[in-house]
Write an enzyme that holds these catalytic residues in place. Structure first.
Site, short mmCIF file in Angstrom:
data_model
loop_
_atom_site.label_atom_id
_atom_site.label_comp_id
_atom_site.label_asym_id
_atom_site.label_seq_id
_atom_site.Cartn_x
_atom_site.Cartn_y
_atom_site.Cartn_z
N MET A 164 -1.34 -0.81 2.50
CA MET A 164 -2.61 -1.58 2.09
C MET A 164 -2.72 -2.34 0.79
O MET A 164 -3.35 -2.96 0.29
CB MET A 164 -3.90 -0.37 1.74
CG MET A 164 -4.34 0.37 2.73
SD MET A 164 -4.97 -0.63 4.04
CE MET A 164 -6.32 -1.31 3.34
N ARG A 165 -1.19 -2.45 0.34
CA ARG A 165 -1.11 -3.06 -0.78
C ARG A 165 -1.24 -4.58 -0.66
O ARG A 165 -1.92 -5.43 -1.63
CB ARG A 165 0.29 -2.98 -1.54
CG ARG A 165 0.61 -3.64 -2.83
CD ARG A 165 2.11 -3.47 -3.18
NE ARG A 165 2.15 -2.05 -3.83
CZ ARG A 165 2.76 -1.16 -3.52
NH1 ARG A 165 3.79 -1.41 -2.42
NH2 ARG A 165 3.21 -0.02 -3.77
N ALA A 166 -0.99 -5.15 0.63
CA ALA A 166 -1.22 -6.48 0.98
C ALA A 166 -2.72 -6.93 0.75
O ALA A 166 -2.98 -7.87 0.33
CB ALA A 166 -0.74 -6.80 2.42
#
Length: 665
Positions: free
Chosen positions: A275-277
């Site tokens: 989910m970092r993107a």
């Protein structure tokens, strides 16, 4: 003389200027990694960035740049008096050298005060100095992995915790992390690459007029720096004002449900991991909206953010080139009606705007070019494995490697003293403590027990009363055993006997797998091939497996076997590498059936050269590719002359080859 070239005078680096600007508007984005060939103004632009950033207020006398507006500052110099003084200063640009030690980065015990006064006091490191500023790492791909992890963790958490040498300190460490690198010198590991918020690939302009403008400006700057800088004072001041306004506005930017859904659709479509993107894209889109004076995120903000936040997150393994399909991005963003525009907000036009002055007059207003290393640039491993090519009267084949797999670890025997890595045993700056030694230079971890032991016999002569008295000669540093990186040099037989038995496909797949393993363990890898009438250094020792994979895929097979020439080339390469990188121990892997068919007395010459190479003491391994019921045993003889480990193989398969290599110790 101005310290740096003006930021707004740099030609043709629009994406880089935008990425740096967005990261300074919202440091929570996670910093910027700039990839590009040498001579593309990477360092010039980063060093110029600090001069256009708004000045900051700090508590006077505080070594940790505490913001006076903080209610509970995380500073070891606190608590502060209620009537503390405030001073205003420029934002710092702190440069981290590639060879920096961990205590230089984190800070450590103040040695002078500890030894002279017996006082335990923390001496701040580079992270403390970079708080509320920019931490710049040139050639970040050459930085030791544990330091990169440390920097990225501090950037993500916003603080640094030091627990070492009797010091227990925690301080704020919020900074914009900027790394620059030349991919030809080696890549970052994918998991580290993902930790950078934004990534930009830069290249020198191909337009002759733009190149002329670059030279013209540089010569003008060197001839009269003050006069040149004065030409851009207005642009620099305007840029500073715009950044300051965006920094104040970014917290007011609203991410609507539509914007969040679009960001999620984009990230899902490009199949990024985790989910970092999504989080980084959302932050970058908000910063882009604030940069353009808006409090709502629109389609152009998401597009600009995705172009910078997603390309490097699409890599599945080190062989994948970074890139993004902008046609697909536009398709996702244009598949429904845009949200209604807010009324009467007094904002600027919704079209994407770049940092002022970052575009060259010579470069015009053209849209930044699409990264040439897009998803369609990947090598096609499903293509025909053997493609015949003709060179004169000899027919050769080019075998394509299969999908690489994870090989097991192989090491070089003994204990080395090379660069920190993850392969062979060595005395390094990290690892378990095994002894102590006198201090011979800067840095290092103190061995307290051995320091006290060295000082103890001299206490009476020094007139000790209560506390131990130390001198500089008493200081002992810990000797640690960890792991080093190595040079893996492959010497591969690409002659007709290998091609006829279709060995090259298995050999290439194994080497490709070992290349990936070497990349993850920070090794250097080289490739020598021999066929026809000569040996060729197909891949000079390097840490960039992108180049290695390309060279390997194009490797042809066919013709005679110049074994002596191959061993002579190997000798030259190893001798040169000992001069260039004397601490890195090599492992030579010779893959052949032992035949020598080129030149007079070919076999005798090959064995003579092998004896000479073996006498140098290089660790080596010979993998015998000879098959069939009747064998000549030439590879066994070659291994004896090389004083190498000999491994016979009934079949040369990728799995068997890797199993053989991983056992070399």
């Amino acid at each position: 003389m101005p310290q740096h070239y003006p930021f707004s005078a740099v030609v043709g680096s629009d994406d880089m200027a935008l990425a740096l600007t967005l990261s300074t508007i919202s440091p929570a984005i996670g910093g910027v990694l700039v990839r590009g060939e040498k001579g593309t103004a990477k360092s010039t632009m980063v060093r110029a960035l600090a001069s256009v950033l708004p000045q900051i207020d700090v508590i006077a006398g505080d070594r940790f740049s505490t913001d006076p507006r903080e209610t509970n500052p995380l500073s070891p110099d606190g608590p502060f008096a209620a009537d503390f003084d405030v001073e205003t200063r420029p934002v710092r640009l702190v440069e981290l050298p590639v060879g920096a030690t961990e205590d230089r980065v984190l800070g450590s015990l103040h040695l002078e005060k500890a030894l002279s006064d017996g006082v335990t006091e923390y001496e701040p490191g580079l992270l403390a100095r970079a708080h509320r500023g920019i931490l710049y790492v040139d050639e970040v791909n050459l930085l030791h992995d544990h330091l990169v992890d440390l920097l990225l963790d501090a950037a993500a958490m916003g603080r640094s915790t030091v627990e070492r040498d009797g010091v227990s300190v925690e301080h704020a460490a919020r900074f914009v992390l900027v790394g620059t690198m030349n991919p030809e010198e080696g890549e970052l590991r994918p998991q580290l690459l993902d930790r950078f918020g934004l990534t930009v690939d830069v290249a020198a302009p191909r337009d002759p007029e733009a190149r002329v403008e670059v030279v013209r400006r540089r010569l003008a700057y060197e001839a009269d720096p003050d006069k040149f800088a004065s030409r851009y004072e207005s642009d620099e001041a305007t840029l500073t004002s715009r950044i300051e306004a965006a920094q104040k506005l970014v917290d007011e930017v609203e991410l609507s449900d539509w914007a969040l859904l679009k960001i999620a659709e984009v990230c899902a479509a490009f199949e990024v991991d985790g989910m970092r993107a999504d989080i980084v894209t959302a932050r970058a889109a908000s910063a882009h909206a604030a940069w353009n004076g808006r409090t709502n995120v629109i389609r152009e903000d998401i597009r600009a953010a995705a172009r910078l936040a997603l390309p490097h997150r699409r890599r599945r393994n080190p062989f994948d080139a970074p890139g993004i399909d902008e046609d697909l991005l536009d398709q996702i963003l244009n598949d429904d009606e845009p949200p209604p525009e807010p009324e009467g907000d007094g904002t600027e036009d919704s079209e994407t705007q770049e940092p002022q002055g970052s575009k060259s007059e010579a470069a015009g207003d053209a849209e930044p070019s699409t990264n040439s290393a897009g998803e369609n640039s990947q090598p096609d491993n499903t293509a025909q494995h053997e493609q015949p090519q003709h060179s004169g009267s000899s027919e050769v084949t080019v075998a394509a490697p299969q999908q690489p797999y994870r090989p097991k670890l192989f090491t070089v025997g003994g204990t080395g003293a090379g660069e920190s890595g993850k392969r062979s045993r060595a005395i390094t700056e990290t690892g378990r403590r095994i002894g102590a030694q006198r201090r011979t230079g800067q840095g290092g971890s103190i061995h307290l027990i051995e320091t006290i032991r060295a000082a103890a016999p001299h206490q009476y002569a020094r007139g000790r009363v209560h506390n131990l008295q130390f001198r500089a000669d008493d200081l002992r540093l810990a000797v640690k055993e960890g792991h080093e990186s190595n040079l893996i040099l492959f010497c591969v037989d690409a002659s007709g006997s290998m091609a006829a038995r279709k060995r090259m496909e298995q050999v290439k797949t194994a080497i490709l797998s070992l290349l990936m393993d070497a990349y993850q363990r920070r090794d250097k890898v080289g490739l020598i091939t021999f066929r026809q009438d000569h040996a060729e250094l197909a891949l000079p020792p390097t840490g960039s497996i992108d180049i290695a994979a390309t060279r390997l895929a194009e490797l042809p097979a066919g013709g005679r076997t110049p074994l002596a020439e191959a061993l002579l080339k190997t000798t030259d390469v190893l001798r040169l590498e000992r001069v260039r990188d004397p601490r890195r121990r090599p492992l030579l892997v010779v893959i052949t059936d032992g035949r020598a068919t080129y030149g007079e007395n070919a076999l005798a010459r090959a064995h003579q050269v092998a004896k000479h190479l073996g006498a140098t003491g290089v660790a080596s391994l010979v993998i015998d590719c000879e098959t069939g019921k009747f064998r000549m045993g030439l590879a066994h003889q070659l291994a004896d002359h090389l004083m190498a480990e000999y491994i016979p193989l009934a079949e040369v398969s990728a799995a068997a080859l890797t199993d053989a290599v991983k056992g070399a110790a």
